[in-house]
Design an enzyme around this catalytic site. Structure first.
Site, PDB file in Angstrom:
ATOM      1  N   ARG A  30      -6.228  10.433  -7.425  1.00  0.00           N
ATOM      2  CA  ARG A  30      -5.292  10.414  -6.300  1.00  0.00           C
ATOM      3  C   ARG A  30      -4.001  11.117  -6.648  1.00  0.00           C
ATOM      4  NH1 ARG A  30      -7.134   4.758  -6.025  1.00  0.00           N
ATOM      5  NH2 ARG A  30      -9.108   5.169  -5.034  1.00  0.00           N
ATOM      6  N   PRO A  37      -3.724   3.750   6.477  1.00  0.00           N
ATOM      7  CA  PRO A  37      -3.162   2.407   6.686  1.00  0.00           C
ATOM      8  C   PRO A  37      -3.107   1.591   5.407  1.00  0.00           C
ATOM      9  CG  PRO A  37      -5.056   2.844   8.111  1.00  0.00           C
ATOM     10  CD  PRO A  37      -5.014   3.912   7.097  1.00  0.00           C
ATOM     11  N   GLU A  38      -1.921   1.146   5.067  1.00  0.00           N
ATOM     12  CA  GLU A  38      -1.706   0.204   3.968  1.00  0.00           C
ATOM     13  C   GLU A  38      -1.134  -1.065   4.596  1.00  0.00           C
ATOM     14  OE1 GLU A  38       0.451   2.025   0.695  1.00  0.00           O
ATOM     15  OE2 GLU A  38      -0.162   4.002   1.340  1.00  0.00           O
ATOM     16  N   LYS A  82      -5.536  -5.344   3.182  1.00  0.00           N
ATOM     17  CA  LYS A  82      -5.697  -4.356   4.251  1.00  0.00           C
ATOM     18  C   LYS A  82      -6.805  -4.740   5.228  1.00  0.00           C
ATOM     19  CE  LYS A  82      -4.480  -0.883   0.817  1.00  0.00           C
ATOM     20  NZ  LYS A  82      -5.052   0.151  -0.056  1.00  0.00           N
ATOM     21  N   HIS A  90     -13.100  10.390  18.232  1.00  0.00           N
ATOM     22  CA  HIS A  90     -14.032   9.967  17.193  1.00  0.00           C
ATOM     23  C   HIS A  90     -14.303   8.473  17.297  1.00  0.00           C
ATOM     24  CE1 HIS A  90     -11.894  13.573  15.685  1.00  0.00           C
ATOM     25  NE2 HIS A  90     -13.104  13.928  15.353  1.00  0.00           N
TER      26      HIS A  90
END
Length: 265
Positions: free
Chosen positions: A255, A2-3, A55, A89
């Site tokens: 990254r 999620p950004e 975020k 989860h």
DNA sequence: ATTGCTTCCTGAGCGC
DNA sequence: TGCGCTCAGGAAGCAA
């Protein structure tokens, strides 16, 4: 992962699904996921306002409590009325008086839910840079930030102190559409190039919000739906760009970076 | 001050 | 079939 557009989509889903609901309690199923930072242990109240900063998801209640949720990489907030066991989860759960709940599901367990007395959440947010979709985020602001840094421009775009909410996927897309190599030292960018970044950033982020975000693997909306913007990605995870050139995949600051050495200079 | 490396964590995917 | 390895990465913490 999620950004900004994904978090914005979650926030809009929360406004629709849980506004006004009274919180009965918050259960934590994994140590460290829910952190209560309040000085007293009063009622959590009703949800008054839901917003976003970078975020971070911010949920304000009628008892002046602010719940700050960060999804990190695999966190999901899923609204449920059925009470069925639908989360593999589940790390925590916000329970409402009416029997519905928000499930915090997070495979990789990096996500956090922090509970603050209103005002105390500011400390966590004060280092964040400008919102990329705000009026204040001008080419001049970006250029000023880039000028101060020698690190590769891609790394600086990911720095939350510069741009609040950008992540790996959108940084790659923005640089691609702006035609700028992610390897360029931030301080080598010209004013015109910073302008292109700001323009493409606005365009891509707004478009991604309209498409309910990007789902590569884990991201889901509050209604457990995937986004659709992954269909519009031009470099991230791609082998060839639109012009047919080969896209390179390299590592920057740990990254993966995807870029086209022919189209991005 | 800036930068970049390591850590946290689990599941998917791959080679053998 | 199953084992072990690598990879995915946001942000904090730390070292250079």
């Amino acid at each position: 992962m999620p950004e900004l557009p994904e978090v914005e989509t979650v926030v809009r889903g929360l406004r629709e699904k849980v506004s006004g609901k009274e919180i009965a309690g918050i259960s934590c199923f994994r140590a460290g996921t829910v952190l209560d930072q309040r000085k007293t242990n009063g009622e959590l109240g009703r949800i008054r306002e839901t917003g976003r900063r970078g975020k971070y998801i911010l949920i304000q209640t009628t008892t002046d409590v602010v719940i700050v949720v960060h999804l990190r990489m695999t966190g999901k907030l899923i609204y449920d009325e059925s009470g069925e066991d639908l989360s593999s989860h589940c790390r925590a759960q916000i329970n409402f008086r009416d029997g519905s709940r928000l499930i915090f599901d997070d495979v990789r367990t990096f996500g956090k839910i922090k509970i603050y007395d209103k005002g105390d959440e500011k400390g966590e947010l004060e280092k964040l840079g400008l919102e990329p979709l705000s009026e204040a985020f001008s080419p001049e602001y970006l250029l000023e930030q880039l000028r101060k840094r020698k690190a590769p421009v891609k790394n600086v775009l990911l720095d939350q102190r510069v741009i609040a909410g950008l992540g790996n996927i959108y940084a790659a897309e923005i640089l691609h559409r702006a035609g700028i190599s992610p390897l360029r030292g931030a301080d080598t960018l010209k004013s015109e190039e910073a302008g292109r970044i700001v323009e493409e950033m606005r365009e891509i982020l707004s478009e991604a919000i309209k498409k309910n975000g990007t789902t590569i693997s884990d991201y889901r909306s509050v209604e457990d739906k995937t986004g659709e913007f992954q269909e519009f990605l031009q470099v991230y995870g791609k082998k060839h760009c639109r012009c047919g050139h080969e896209i390179l995949k390299i590592k920057q600051a740990g990254r993966s970076t995807y870029y086209c050495p022919a189209c991005q200079r």
